[in-house]
Design a protein around this motif. Structure first.
Motif, PDB file in Angstrom:
ATOM      1  N   PRO A 187      18.056  11.134  -4.100  1.00 25.45           N
ATOM      2  CA  PRO A 187      16.713  11.633  -4.387  1.00 25.45           C
ATOM      3  C   PRO A 187      16.009  10.991  -5.587  1.00 25.45           C
ATOM      4  CG  PRO A 187      18.160  13.451  -3.847  1.00 25.45           C
ATOM      5  CD  PRO A 187      19.025  12.231  -3.962  1.00 25.45           C
ATOM      6  N   ARG A 188      16.754  10.544  -6.567  1.00 21.26           N
ATOM      7  CA  ARG A 188      16.089   9.949  -7.734  1.00 21.26           C
ATOM      8  C   ARG A 188      15.460   8.596  -7.435  1.00 21.26           C
ATOM      9  NH1 ARG A 188      18.295  12.209 -13.145  1.00 21.26           N
ATOM     10  NH2 ARG A 188      19.105  14.176 -12.402  1.00 21.26           N
ATOM     11  N   ALA A 189      15.783   8.012  -6.314  1.00 26.85           N
ATOM     12  CA  ALA A 189      15.168   6.744  -5.914  1.00 26.85           C
ATOM     13  C   ALA A 189      13.677   6.917  -5.639  1.00 26.85           C
ATOM     14  CB  ALA A 189      15.874   6.173  -4.688  1.00 26.85           C
ATOM     15  N   ARG A 190      13.247   8.175  -5.470  1.00 28.65           N
ATOM     16  CA  ARG A 190      11.815   8.414  -5.254  1.00 28.65           C
ATOM     17  C   ARG A 190      10.990   7.991  -6.457  1.00 28.65           C
ATOM     18  NH1 ARG A 190      10.240  13.732  -7.280  1.00 28.65           N
ATOM     19  NH2 ARG A 190      12.063  14.725  -8.177  1.00 28.65           N
ATOM     20  N   TYR A 191      11.615   7.932  -7.637  1.00 29.61           N
ATOM     21  CA  TYR A 191      10.884   7.465  -8.816  1.00 29.61           C
ATOM     22  C   TYR A 191      10.568   5.979  -8.727  1.00 29.61           C
ATOM     23  CZ  TYR A 191      12.020  12.039 -10.665  1.00 29.61           C
ATOM     24  OH  TYR A 191      12.135  13.397 -10.824  1.00 29.61           O
ATOM     25  N   ALA A 192      11.381   5.232  -7.995  1.00 29.99           N
ATOM     26  CA  ALA A 192      11.080   3.812  -7.774  1.00 29.99           C
ATOM     27  C   ALA A 192       9.807   3.675  -6.942  1.00 29.99           C
ATOM     28  CB  ALA A 192      12.251   3.117  -7.090  1.00 29.99           C
ATOM     29  N   THR A 193       9.630   4.559  -5.955  1.00 30.52           N
ATOM     30  CA  THR A 193       8.390   4.504  -5.174  1.00 30.52           C
ATOM     31  C   THR A 193       7.204   4.924  -6.030  1.00 30.52           C
ATOM     32  OG1 THR A 193       8.786   6.701  -4.235  1.00 30.52           O
ATOM     33  CG2 THR A 193       9.472   4.812  -2.918  1.00 30.52           C
ATOM     34  N   ALA A 194       7.423   5.823  -6.977  1.00 27.80           N
ATOM     35  CA  ALA A 194       6.344   6.212  -7.891  1.00 27.80           C
ATOM     36  C   ALA A 194       5.914   5.022  -8.751  1.00 27.80           C
ATOM     37  CB  ALA A 194       6.779   7.379  -8.777  1.00 27.80           C
TER      38      ALA A 194
END
Length: 109
Positions: free
Chosen positions: A50-57
């Protein structure tokens, strides 16, 4: 929530496809398809990490800034990339799990 990551996957796919739908300058073409592809990759990774969503941010912030700074052939490309960037950013920052106070099972993201 897989649905949120699915939205980012769809936005990334749209961004990737839009690079080929109308004329772009060389820099904006490259930027659009690369960011679209990376968005799809990181959104897929975020399904399991789930923390990979910060890469999309981060990609969304870059896309928004680059939409206004890279010379564009068409304003449609600028607006497309800027609006997609806002969508990706908003969805990326939404938490995947709702933490319940006092619950040991609640995951922190």
């Amino acid at each position: 929530m897989a649905a949120l990551r699915g939205i980012n996957i769809a936005l990334g796919i749209w961004l990737l496809i839009s690079a080929f739908l109308w004329r772009h300058g060389r820099e904006e073409f490259t930027n659009t398809w690369v960011v679209g592809a990376l968005c799809v990759v990181f959104a897929l990774i975020a399904l399991w990490a789930p923390r990979a969503r910060y890469a999309t941010a981060i990609l969304a912030v870059w896309l928004f800034v680059s939409a206004w700074t890279i010379p564009a052939l068409l304003m449609a490309t600028v607006w497309n990339n800027a609006l997609v960037a806002v969508g990706i950013l908003v969805v990326s920052l939404l938490a995947t799990d709702v933490a319940v106070r006092g619950s040991r099972a609640a995951r922190r993201v």
